[in-house]
Design a protein around this motif. Structure first.
Motif: not given
Length: 485
Positions: A134-139, A167-178, A191-197
């Motif tokens: 249920r978390r936002d991104f797999t990382v 260095g990729v942000l993806d969602t655990p479930a389908e992004p539309e669901v998340s 925000r994570f694009v800014s903070q983590l590159g």
């Protein structure tokens, strides 16, 4: 902290970095793990704490998840903790201070959303797997078991480690669901694009574009908190660009994307949007080394030209003008930041910097009077240091000769300020007579007339510098005679 999979060499490096990071908190982790084990509960370090440990950037804020309910944790943490906060208890979260670390412990969650409201229906879960998915991104969906001996088994059911390595942000479930569950996660991606590159996965970018209007469900306070974190990141320009390109910015900060004005071949001027991003970068470079990022300066740099689209005029000679864009921009900045529920001080500071950022360009080649220099310093007040940085950052011309001349002129203005400050108290320009003296000399009671007299003497002080008492009294009496007549 062994990896149950066969790790690649780069994974081994990341896991080793995490072990080093966690060893710095060994005493707190072992003590907390022992406490939970003694009371029959599971405990896992989770989310951003695991991600940051793997990146070697773990700080003193540590996030945990557990099968223990909040009231159970309260009972056995009270004596162990240096401090205990229960402000998030309705969401299953307790805050703990221990040995300089700030710990946040949350019961396994299995929230449900109706895809329309701003808040989930809080439901507690009973296992780690359901909590991670249920978390936002797999990382942010990795965990480390915390035992009485400290960090133990590493859990990565959603391949967060490989996403982190890429260095990729993806969602655990389908992004539309998340994102439908919590639209703020879309802004968190920027925000994570800014903070983590990091970059966003293609399916995430598509969902951001499709679902951007749903950010309207989120409270202004939560939006502002994410925007601040984005601006304080190491590459806020990348985060802002993602917002603008996907339409997120149109919902939460439309004035920034609005600077992307069409430029035709007959009316050439700078791309105001790209110019503003460059100014933001250059302002960051002028921040004090070793000091925290300057949020006020960064906001002002981003917003300093938002008044240009509304003031653009095509001149008869083929040029383009933006008369009074600093005045319009200051009003726009004030309106937007109030809508985002910023503090009065923050709104005042950012809008005043926007208002003043163009003042220097009237300086020409050092032809300002002492009066003009005093007014510049007085109007800036405690923002003067930031104004220096903003004005210098606003020089983005590719003409090296012009850029050198602008910087030399500003060097001269700063020298003039220092010289005046050595002779006068520029940090606190006040009339040469105070209110009590004015009332005594004029024989009048407190009231509006005293205020007008005080303002008149302050204007004289700005124009002419310090006056002797005799001069100040003569000027006051002359003004009073004009006022009465």
């Amino acid at each position: 902290m062994p990896d149950p999979r066969q790790p690649s060499p780069s994974d081994v490096e990341l896991l080793a970095a995490a072990q080093v990071s966690l060893n710095r908190h060994a005493r707190v982790l072992a003590g907390l793990g022992r406490l939970f084990a003694d009371h029959g509960h599971q405990l896992y370090l989770v989310g951003g704490s695991v991600r940051d440990a793997l990146l070697g950037r773990l700080g003193t804020d540590l996030d945990f998840t557990t099968d223990a309910r909040p009231e159970q944790m309260q009972a056995f943490l009270r004596d162990w903790a240096d401090a205990l906060w229960d402000t998030g208890i309705e969401f299953g979260t307790l805050g703990v201070g221990k040995d300089g670390d700030r710990l946040e412990l949350t019961t396994f969650r299995a929230d449900s959303y109706d895809q329309q409201s701003r808040h989930p229906e809080v439901r507690f879960g009973d296992n780690l797997a359901d909590d991670l998915v249920r978390r936002d991104f797999t990382v942010n969906a990795m965990a480390v078991q915390i035992t009485a001996q400290g960090p133990g088994e590493f859990f990565d059911p959603l391949n967060g480690l490989s996403a982190l390595r890429a260095g990729v942000l993806d969602t655990p479930a389908e992004p539309e669901v998340s994102f439908g569950d919590d639209p703020l996660r879309m802004l968190r991606a920027a925000r994570f694009v800014s903070q983590l590159g990091f970059a966003v996965a293609p399916r995430v970018r598509r969902a951001l574009g499709d679902m951007a209007p749903q950010l309207g469900r989120i409270s202004a306070e939560r939006v502002a908190a994410e925007l601040d974190k984005l601006l304080l990141g190491r590459d806020p320009v990348a985060g802002i660009d993602l917002m603008v390109e996907t339409g997120l910015g149109e919902v939460v900060l439309p004035e920034v994307g609005g600077m992307r004005m069409a430029i035709d071949e007959h009316h050439q001027h700078k791309d105001v949007y790209q110019h503003s991003l460059t100014v933001l970068r250059q302002a960051m470079e002028l921040e004090e080394p070793g000091s925290p990022p300057d949020l006020v300066l960064r906001w002002a740099a981003l917003l300093h030209d938002i008044g240009k689209p509304a003031t653009r005029r095509h001149e008869p000679d083929g040029g383009v003008s933006f008369h009074h864009h600093e005045v319009v921009g200051a009003k726009m900045a004030r309106k937007r930041m109030r809508a985002l529920k910023y503090s009065k001080q923050m709104v005042d500071d950012v809008s005043q910097l926007v208002y003043l950022h163009l003042r220097f360009h009237g300086y020409g080649d050092g032809r300002w009077t002492d009066s003009a220099v005093r007014r510049y310093v007085t109007d800036a007040g405690p923002l003067l240091g930031r104004l220096h940085k903003l004005v210098r950052a606003d020089c983005t011309t590719r003409n090296k000769r012009r850029a050198a001349r602008l910087q030399a002129n500003y060097d001269d203005l700063e020298r003039r300020i220092e010289e005046l400050a050595a002779r006068e108290d520029l940090a606190r320009v006040r009339p040469d007579l105070d209110g009590n003296e004015i009332m005594e000399i004029l024989g009048i009671p407190a009231g509006p007339q005293v205020g007008r007299a005080w303002n008149h003497l302050k204007e004289l002080r700005l124009d002419r510098g310090p006056l002797s008492r005799e001069e100040a009294v003569d000027e006051l009496l002359a003004w009073w005679n004009r006022e009465r007549s």
